[in-house]
Scaffold this motif. Structure first.
Motif, mmCIF file in Angstrom:
data_model
loop_
_atom_site.group_PDB
_atom_site.id
_atom_site.type_symbol
_atom_site.label_atom_id
_atom_site.label_comp_id
_atom_site.label_asym_id
_atom_site.label_seq_id
_atom_site.Cartn_x
_atom_site.Cartn_y
_atom_site.Cartn_z
ATOM 1 N N ARG A 90 35.136 85.053 -41.546
ATOM 2 C CA ARG A 90 34.071 85.099 -42.557
ATOM 3 C C ARG A 90 32.889 85.917 -42.045
ATOM 4 N NH1 ARG A 90 34.395 78.734 -42.782
ATOM 5 N NH2 ARG A 90 36.543 78.601 -43.515
ATOM 6 N N MET A 91 32.196 86.553 -42.976
ATOM 7 C CA MET A 91 30.957 87.255 -42.627
ATOM 8 C C MET A 91 29.908 86.214 -42.254
ATOM 9 S SD MET A 91 30.525 90.243 -45.499
ATOM 10 C CE MET A 91 30.589 89.184 -46.941
ATOM 11 N N ASN A 92 28.835 86.650 -41.591
ATOM 12 C CA ASN A 92 27.719 85.738 -41.379
ATOM 13 C C ASN A 92 26.701 85.967 -42.501
ATOM 14 O OD1 ASN A 92 25.743 87.785 -40.568
ATOM 15 N ND2 ASN A 92 26.829 87.876 -38.625
ATOM 16 N N MET A 93 25.726 85.085 -42.617
ATOM 17 C CA MET A 93 24.785 85.155 -43.741
ATOM 18 C C MET A 93 23.925 86.416 -43.704
ATOM 19 S SD MET A 93 25.528 82.926 -45.944
ATOM 20 C CE MET A 93 24.198 83.167 -47.088
ATOM 21 N N LYS A 94 23.663 86.941 -42.533
ATOM 22 C CA LYS A 94 22.893 88.183 -42.465
ATOM 23 C C LYS A 94 23.699 89.326 -43.082
ATOM 24 C CE LYS A 94 20.365 91.170 -39.326
ATOM 25 N NZ LYS A 94 18.956 90.985 -39.389
ATOM 26 N N GLN A 95 24.987 89.393 -42.763
ATOM 27 C CA GLN A 95 25.858 90.414 -43.353
ATOM 28 C C GLN A 95 25.961 90.235 -44.870
ATOM 29 O OE1 GLN A 95 29.165 89.283 -40.827
ATOM 30 N NE2 GLN A 95 29.179 91.308 -39.843
ATOM 31 N N ILE A 96 26.072 88.997 -45.283
ATOM 32 C CA ILE A 96 26.163 88.701 -46.717
ATOM 33 C C ILE A 96 24.882 89.127 -47.421
ATOM 34 C CG2 ILE A 96 26.316 86.836 -48.429
ATOM 35 C CD1 ILE A 96 28.038 85.359 -46.231
ATOM 36 N N ALA A 97 23.740 88.784 -46.852
ATOM 37 C CA ALA A 97 22.462 89.163 -47.455
ATOM 38 C C ALA A 97 22.346 90.681 -47.556
ATOM 39 C CB ALA A 97 21.299 88.589 -46.646
ATOM 40 N N ASN A 98 22.771 91.392 -46.524
ATOM 41 C CA ASN A 98 22.739 92.856 -46.557
ATOM 42 C C ASN A 98 23.639 93.401 -47.664
ATOM 43 O OD1 ASN A 98 20.892 93.062 -44.463
ATOM 44 N ND2 ASN A 98 22.474 93.273 -42.895
ATOM 45 N N ILE A 151 33.571 67.768 -52.631
ATOM 46 C CA ILE A 151 34.960 68.216 -52.672
ATOM 47 C C ILE A 151 35.022 69.581 -53.363
ATOM 48 C CG2 ILE A 151 37.261 67.744 -53.643
ATOM 49 C CD1 ILE A 151 36.577 65.773 -51.477
ATOM 50 N N GLY A 152 35.760 70.479 -52.759
ATOM 51 C CA GLY A 152 35.900 71.817 -53.315
ATOM 52 C C GLY A 152 34.918 72.818 -52.744
ATOM 53 N N TYR A 153 33.820 72.312 -52.195
ATOM 54 C CA TYR A 153 32.791 73.196 -51.650
ATOM 55 C C TYR A 153 32.773 73.203 -50.126
ATOM 56 C CZ TYR A 153 30.912 73.455 -56.378
ATOM 57 O OH TYR A 153 30.772 73.680 -57.719
ATOM 58 N N ILE A 154 33.316 72.146 -49.514
ATOM 59 C CA ILE A 154 33.277 72.104 -48.049
ATOM 60 C C ILE A 154 34.417 72.936 -47.465
ATOM 61 C CG2 ILE A 154 32.061 69.907 -47.894
ATOM 62 C CD1 ILE A 154 34.729 68.568 -47.261
ATOM 63 N N ALA A 155 34.151 73.493 -46.301
ATOM 64 C CA ALA A 155 35.104 74.390 -45.648
ATOM 65 C C ALA A 155 36.383 73.644 -45.259
ATOM 66 C CB ALA A 155 34.460 75.009 -44.412
ATOM 67 N N PRO A 156 37.522 74.328 -45.327
ATOM 68 C CA PRO A 156 38.799 73.662 -45.033
ATOM 69 C C PRO A 156 38.914 73.145 -43.604
ATOM 70 C CG PRO A 156 39.124 76.031 -45.331
ATOM 71 C CD PRO A 156 37.702 75.724 -45.702
ATOM 72 N N THR A 176 27.749 77.209 -39.094
ATOM 73 C CA THR A 176 27.224 78.110 -40.113
ATOM 74 C C THR A 176 28.365 78.771 -40.884
ATOM 75 O OG1 THR A 176 27.033 79.876 -38.478
ATOM 76 C CG2 THR A 176 25.049 78.557 -38.908
ATOM 77 N N SER A 177 29.529 78.898 -40.287
ATOM 78 C CA SER A 177 30.699 79.435 -41.001
ATOM 79 C C SER A 177 31.094 78.530 -42.164
ATOM 80 C CB SER A 177 31.887 79.597 -40.062
ATOM 81 O OG SER A 177 31.652 80.618 -39.142
ATOM 82 N N GLY A 178 30.914 77.240 -41.987
ATOM 83 C CA GLY A 178 31.179 76.295 -43.077
ATOM 84 C C GLY A 178 30.195 76.475 -44.215
ATOM 85 N N ASP A 179 28.945 76.767 -43.863
ATOM 86 C CA ASP A 179 27.940 77.025 -44.895
ATOM 87 C C ASP A 179 28.255 78.317 -45.636
ATOM 88 O OD1 ASP A 179 26.572 74.705 -44.179
ATOM 89 O OD2 ASP A 179 25.201 75.756 -42.838
ATOM 90 N N LYS A 200 40.083 81.517 -44.963
ATOM 91 C CA LYS A 200 40.505 80.238 -44.361
ATOM 92 C C LYS A 200 39.961 80.036 -42.948
ATOM 93 C CE LYS A 200 43.867 78.399 -47.162
ATOM 94 N NZ LYS A 200 43.193 77.629 -48.173
ATOM 95 N N LEU A 201 40.026 81.089 -42.129
ATOM 96 C CA LEU A 201 39.581 80.964 -40.739
ATOM 97 C C LEU A 201 38.093 81.302 -40.620
ATOM 98 C CD1 LEU A 201 42.617 82.653 -38.948
ATOM 99 C CD2 LEU A 201 42.148 80.207 -39.237
ATOM 100 N N PRO A 202 37.316 80.408 -40.008
ATOM 101 C CA PRO A 202 35.873 80.633 -39.888
ATOM 102 C C PRO A 202 35.515 81.968 -39.228
ATOM 103 C CG PRO A 202 36.448 78.425 -39.148
ATOM 104 C CD PRO A 202 37.730 79.142 -39.411
#
Length: 173
Positions: free
Chosen positions: A142-150, A36-41, A51-54, A137-139
């Motif tokens: 959100r950025m993807n993990m590659k963008q986040i890592a960059n 609870i609190g960590y899972i995507a809405p 992967t957007s939920g992750d 809020k909307l998947p």
């Protein structure tokens, strides 16, 4: 509590198959599992795991590290949650949300005041910006993990490099 992050792979735990009540050959019940609190809405409304939920969960972990607050902290009630707590103070009042232990350590390390011109301040703003981008809020927003890592790599390169040059190699440890 001691600022050590413990991460697990939601990818291996996001499906729950209730095999005990499902006869062989029939359809099983599949549901999303998470903390609870960590899972995507979108999972609350029956959305499919993605992967957007992750990314969302990663953003919550990042917010928890920066703020020192868990998404289930008792202060979060009556519509206030970790995300709008951080977003409501971003970017001009981030010290209302940054964990005091981070600001104390930063001020000890670089022996200056935390001002908008300060590299540590700019680093914290950049990290909060990444966390808030992950928790939209909307998947699809959100950025993807590659963008986040960059982005995370760019933050490290920019700000750790500046502080190391200014204060010596001990700062980057």
């Amino acid at each position: 509590d001691d600022m050590n992050a413990l991460l697990g792979d939601f990818g291996i735990a996001r499906f729950y198959i209730d095999s005990s009540s499902t006869p062989t050959g029939s359809t099983s019940t599949v549901g999303v599992k998470g903390t609870i609190g960590y899972i995507a809405p979108e999972y609350a409304g029956g959305g499919r795991p993605s992967t957007s939920g992750d990314v969302y969960s990663f953003g919550i972990v990042l917010l928890a590290l920066i703020t020192g607050k868990r998404p289930t902290d008792p202060m979060f009630k009556a519509g206030l949650d970790l995300i709008n707590f951080a977003a409501g103070n971003f970017p001009h009042a981030i010290f209302q949300v940054i964990d005091a232990r981070l600001t104390e350590k930063s001020m000890e390390s670089n022996q200056t005041n935390m001002t908008p011109e300060n590299a540590v301040y700019q680093c914290l703003v950049s990290l909060l910006q990444v966390a808030l981008s992950c928790t939209r809020k909307l998947p699809g927003e959100r950025m993807n993990m590659k963008q986040i890592a960059n982005k995370m790599h760019a933050i490290k390169t920019t700000y750790v490099g500046l502080e190391t040059k200014k204060y010596g190699p001990a700062y980057s440890e």
